[in-house]
Write a protein that holds these residues in place. Sequence first.
Motif, PDB file in Angstrom:
ATOM      1  N   ILE A  46       0.844  -1.194   0.000  1.00 33.20           N
ATOM      2  CA  ILE A  46       0.000   0.000   0.000  1.00 33.20           C
ATOM      3  C   ILE A  46       0.880   1.245   0.000  1.00 33.20           C
ATOM      4  O   ILE A  46       1.779   1.400   0.831  1.00 33.20           O
ATOM      5  N   LYS A  47       0.594   2.122  -0.947  1.00 35.09           N
ATOM      6  CA  LYS A  47       1.351   3.368  -1.064  1.00 35.09           C
ATOM      7  C   LYS A  47       0.385   4.525  -0.924  1.00 35.09           C
ATOM      8  O   LYS A  47      -0.622   4.579  -1.646  1.00 35.09           O
ATOM      9  N   TYR A  87       4.635   5.824   2.634  1.00 34.28           N
ATOM     10  CA  TYR A  87       4.239   7.191   2.319  1.00 34.28           C
ATOM     11  C   TYR A  87       5.137   7.767   1.220  1.00 34.28           C
ATOM     12  O   TYR A  87       6.350   7.650   1.305  1.00 34.28           O
ATOM     13  N   VAL A  88       4.536   8.370   0.225  1.00 36.93           N
ATOM     14  CA  VAL A  88       5.304   9.043  -0.821  1.00 36.93           C
ATOM     15  C   VAL A  88       4.936  10.527  -0.744  1.00 36.93           C
ATOM     16  O   VAL A  88       3.760  10.883  -0.871  1.00 36.93           O
ATOM     17  N   PRO A 100      -4.848  13.233  -1.301  1.00 41.64           N
ATOM     18  CA  PRO A 100      -4.132  11.971  -1.333  1.00 41.64           C
ATOM     19  C   PRO A 100      -4.479  11.138  -2.559  1.00 41.64           C
ATOM     20  O   PRO A 100      -5.465  11.404  -3.236  1.00 41.64           O
ATOM     21  N   ALA A 101      -3.619  10.121  -2.811  1.00 38.17           N
ATOM     22  CA  ALA A 101      -3.960   9.024  -3.719  1.00 38.17           C
ATOM     23  C   ALA A 101      -3.429   7.758  -3.064  1.00 38.17           C
ATOM     24  O   ALA A 101      -2.401   7.791  -2.364  1.00 38.17           O
ATOM     25  N   LEU A 102      -4.159   6.683  -3.245  1.00 39.29           N
ATOM     26  CA  LEU A 102      -3.787   5.408  -2.646  1.00 39.29           C
ATOM     27  C   LEU A 102      -3.581   4.380  -3.741  1.00 39.29           C
ATOM     28  O   LEU A 102      -4.447   4.195  -4.591  1.00 39.29           O
ATOM     29  N   GLU A 103      -2.400   3.735  -3.707  1.00 38.80           N
ATOM     30  CA  GLU A 103      -2.100   2.658  -4.658  1.00 38.80           C
ATOM     31  C   GLU A 103      -2.086   1.360  -3.873  1.00 38.80           C
ATOM     32  O   GLU A 103      -1.428   1.284  -2.830  1.00 38.80           O
ATOM     33  N   PHE A 104      -2.812   0.375  -4.324  1.00 35.89           N
ATOM     34  CA  PHE A 104      -2.867  -0.888  -3.579  1.00 35.89           C
ATOM     35  C   PHE A 104      -3.177  -2.039  -4.535  1.00 35.89           C
ATOM     36  O   PHE A 104      -3.542  -1.809  -5.688  1.00 35.89           O
ATOM     37  N   THR A 105      -3.036  -3.248  -4.022  1.00 34.10           N
ATOM     38  CA  THR A 105      -3.359  -4.430  -4.816  1.00 34.10           C
ATOM     39  C   THR A 105      -4.737  -4.905  -4.369  1.00 34.10           C
ATOM     40  O   THR A 105      -4.966  -5.108  -3.186  1.00 34.10           O
ATOM     41  N   GLY A 128      -5.745  -9.213  -7.157  1.00 28.38           N
ATOM     42  CA  GLY A 128      -4.308  -9.158  -7.412  1.00 28.38           C
ATOM     43  C   GLY A 128      -3.906  -8.092  -8.420  1.00 28.38           C
ATOM     44  O   GLY A 128      -2.756  -8.031  -8.831  1.00 28.38           O
ATOM     45  N   SER A 129      -4.852  -7.227  -8.840  1.00 28.82           N
ATOM     46  CA  SER A 129      -4.434  -6.164  -9.763  1.00 28.82           C
ATOM     47  C   SER A 129      -4.214  -4.847  -9.012  1.00 28.82           C
ATOM     48  O   SER A 129      -4.807  -4.601  -7.955  1.00 28.82           O
ATOM     49  N   LYS A 130      -3.356  -4.061  -9.623  1.00 23.19           N
ATOM     50  CA  LYS A 130      -3.002  -2.768  -9.020  1.00 23.19           C
ATOM     51  C   LYS A 130      -4.168  -1.792  -9.182  1.00 23.19           C
ATOM     52  O   LYS A 130      -4.717  -1.646 -10.270  1.00 23.19           O
ATOM     53  N   SER A 131      -4.557  -1.158  -8.084  1.00 24.81           N
ATOM     54  CA  SER A 131      -5.669  -0.209  -8.116  1.00 24.81           C
ATOM     55  C   SER A 131      -5.249   1.124  -7.533  1.00 24.81           C
ATOM     56  O   SER A 131      -4.317   1.189  -6.721  1.00 24.81           O
ATOM     57  N   ILE A 132      -5.985   2.169  -7.926  1.00 26.83           N
ATOM     58  CA  ILE A 132      -5.713   3.495  -7.366  1.00 26.83           C
ATOM     59  C   ILE A 132      -7.028   4.138  -6.956  1.00 26.83           C
ATOM     60  O   ILE A 132      -8.005   4.096  -7.704  1.00 26.83           O
ATOM     61  N   GLU A 133      -7.067   4.699  -5.757  1.00 32.55           N
ATOM     62  CA  GLU A 133      -8.168   5.585  -5.367  1.00 32.55           C
ATOM     63  C   GLU A 133      -7.580   6.983  -5.291  1.00 32.55           C
ATOM     64  O   GLU A 133      -6.491   7.180  -4.751  1.00 32.55           O
TER      65      GLU A 133
END
Length: 265
Positions: free
Chosen positions: A7-8, A35-36, A60-65, A69-74
């Motif tokens: 989680i980023k 955190y980025v 913010p933006a959140l990158e997670f799996t 199993g696919s990469k998602s962004i909120e």
Amino acid sequence: MSHNNKIKLYTFPPSLYASIPRLLIAEKNIQGVEYVTVDLSKAENFAPDYLKVNPNHTVPALEFTDERGSKSIEDDSIEVCKQLDKMSGEPQLYTSQNASSIDSYVKDMHDNADVGNPLFFTSRDESELAKKKDMIVPFLQGRVQGFETYSKQAPEHKQLYDSFLQSTNGMIAQYQGKADAKPMFETNAQMWSKAVRFLDKTEELLKQSKGDFIFGDYSLADVHLTAWLYRQNLVRGEENFQGRPTVKAYYERVSARPSFKATWP
Ligand SMILES: N[C@@H](CCC(=O)N[C@@H](CS)C(=O)NCC(=O)O)C(=O)O
């Protein structure tokens, strides 16, 4: 986390909206979030690479799996928080019982009381302008430099950069006395009246609440409200609480929680 998940969270420490998921992470003690930092004072949220993460150029933006199993962004704090709440354990702060109350309250805050940033960057009168000038102008100048650099790097976004360059330079001119600041004072007054309406509504809801929090037990609505009030307190201090004793007592209560100190040390 319930599943093996990278989680980023793209954030900027002073940002109002990015502090909402940071508060939630502290509140639920969610581990393993990377955190980025996206430095808004350098317009890094407009960097071509960040526009690929979040085309709305906001934090913010959140990158997670996701579960498949696919990469998602909120890319919005409301959805980011729902996702983080879902991925983390008990207590769930957004449930089928409180979802509709939370949704309408938080939507109203984000749509009609989005005043924290404008109240921070504008001034209400000449005296506030004089006080804030040395803090605001360098911040805006840093952004101008960012827009100019990115405009050369990524001419495909030139229109976007040009429009922000124009508005940012306009505001610098107002702070430097090179342009009429009256429109800025008017914007500030409009923003404050939106804040007043939302504060009054919040006072009523808190009075009706059957618990210590906005909808009884601590929920996602309190995560959003705490961050909103933190910014309001920064820009207008006690004015927010005059004639609103329930909001004041609430703010004292939420600011005593360990999550608050972890988010705004
Ligand atoms: N609706 C969005 C709003 C996000 C937002 O406006 N974030 C601000 C920082 S608090 C931002 O990134 N502004 C862009 C800028 O300063 O250029 C959300 O809730 O995530």
